[in-house]
Enzyme design. Sequence first.
Site, PDB file in Angstrom:
ATOM      1  N   ASP A   1      23.304  52.368  34.377  1.00  0.00           N
ATOM      2  CA  ASP A   1      24.283  51.328  34.091  1.00  0.00           C
ATOM      3  C   ASP A   1      25.385  51.326  35.144  1.00  0.00           C
ATOM      4  OD1 ASP A   1      26.929  50.379  32.645  1.00  0.00           O
ATOM      5  OD2 ASP A   1      25.264  49.539  31.507  1.00  0.00           O
TER       6      ASP A   1
ATOM      7  N   THR B   1      31.828  41.896  33.382  1.00  0.00           N
ATOM      8  CA  THR B   1      31.913  43.197  32.726  1.00  0.00           C
ATOM      9  C   THR B   1      33.190  43.936  33.125  1.00  0.00           C
ATOM     10  OG1 THR B   1      30.778  44.371  34.507  1.00  0.00           O
ATOM     11  CG2 THR B   1      29.402  43.445  32.733  1.00  0.00           C
TER      12      THR B   1
ATOM     13  N   THR C   1      28.312  49.495  35.205  1.00  0.00           N
ATOM     14  CA  THR C   1      29.669  49.553  34.654  1.00  0.00           C
ATOM     15  C   THR C   1      30.040  50.971  34.244  1.00  0.00           C
ATOM     16  OG1 THR C   1      29.746  47.249  33.917  1.00  0.00           O
ATOM     17  CG2 THR C   1      31.108  48.811  32.709  1.00  0.00           C
TER      18      THR C   1
ATOM     19  N   CYS D   1      22.587  40.830  39.466  1.00  0.00           N
ATOM     20  CA  CYS D   1      23.552  41.661  38.728  1.00  0.00           C
ATOM     21  C   CYS D   1      24.865  41.613  39.483  1.00  0.00           C
ATOM     22  CB  CYS D   1      23.051  43.096  38.599  1.00  0.00           C
ATOM     23  SG  CYS D   1      24.275  44.226  37.873  1.00  0.00           S
ATOM     24  N   ASN D   2      25.863  41.000  38.887  1.00  0.00           N
ATOM     25  CA  ASN D   2      27.160  40.910  39.554  1.00  0.00           C
ATOM     26  C   ASN D   2      27.786  42.279  39.773  1.00  0.00           C
ATOM     27  OD1 ASN D   2      28.216  37.862  39.684  1.00  0.00           O
ATOM     28  ND2 ASN D   2      26.992  38.100  37.832  1.00  0.00           N
TER      29      ASN D   2
ATOM     30  N   CYS E   1      28.547  37.474  35.007  1.00  0.00           N
ATOM     31  CA  CYS E   1      27.620  38.505  34.524  1.00  0.00           C
ATOM     32  C   CYS E   1      26.321  37.792  34.217  1.00  0.00           C
ATOM     33  CB  CYS E   1      28.173  39.196  33.277  1.00  0.00           C
ATOM     34  SG  CYS E   1      26.987  40.335  32.510  1.00  0.00           S
TER      35      CYS E   1
ATOM     36  N   LYS F   1      21.999  41.953  25.868  1.00  0.00           N
ATOM     37  CA  LYS F   1      21.165  43.083  26.297  1.00  0.00           C
ATOM     38  C   LYS F   1      20.315  43.625  25.150  1.00  0.00           C
ATOM     39  CE  LYS F   1      23.758  44.794  30.317  1.00  0.00           C
ATOM     40  NZ  LYS F   1      22.654  44.720  31.288  1.00  0.00           N
TER      41      LYS F   1
ATOM     42  N   ALA G   1      26.498  45.145  40.246  1.00  0.00           N
ATOM     43  CA  ALA G   1      25.858  45.900  41.327  1.00  0.00           C
ATOM     44  C   ALA G   1      26.452  45.573  42.693  1.00  0.00           C
ATOM     45  CB  ALA G   1      24.357  45.635  41.333  1.00  0.00           C
TER      46      ALA G   1
END
Length: 232
Positions: free
Chosen positions: A48, A126, A50, A84-85, A195, A166, A87
């Site tokens: 993950d 996030t 975040t 994925c923002n 996101c 999710k 990332a």
Amino acid sequence: MKKTLGIIGGVGPLATMFIGEMIVRRTLANKDQEHIHTIIDNDTTIPDRTAYILDRTKENPVPYLQRDAQKLAAYGADIICIPCNTAHTFYDDMQEACPVPILHMIRETAKRASKHRAKRVGVLATDGTLAAGVYQQALQEVDIEPVLLKKAMQQQLMTVIYNYVKAGKDVSRELWQPIEEELWQQQCDFIVLGCTELSIVNKELRLGAGYIDSLLVLAEAAIIACGYEVNN
């Protein structure tokens, strides 16, 4: 010259499948052979993002992202995107390790907001993305003021992302409405869905023209980068 697209997926899995569909639907093509050659690595082992940004004792996702980028390039990808923002906090580390270009989802989204001549843009993302400041920086670079949710509503947004999307649960209009209302009340010109799980919410609730969907922006940027046309 047409290029092959590589997608680092699994972050999350549903968003990965959705961007694949977006790319196919948005590519100007009349038959199978006119679509983009796409290699998707739906790598659900990536830790993950975040969790690591907020607590560096958690497992580091960067080696996984670098490995997947290198793997896709070895398989023949000429361009890579990551739906994925969060990332993109590690974008420089990924690009340095990758022999082919990686599209920058967040900068592309900020450019889209600028094309709309926005001055104030709400950012739904996030906790990790916001803590890293990547959206704030990208928007400020194009002279746009980023607007964020207050703490309580940000917690509700994280519940939507993690406990609903999710987890494969539907998000109701009643759950979503207070989130968007807080930003509209702050006189935002647009709201960025920063996101990729929120792109699923957009699909289900049909949020409207006031939103800029980062996943759709990335899909269209990938189509163009690979030498194809966007089907409008």
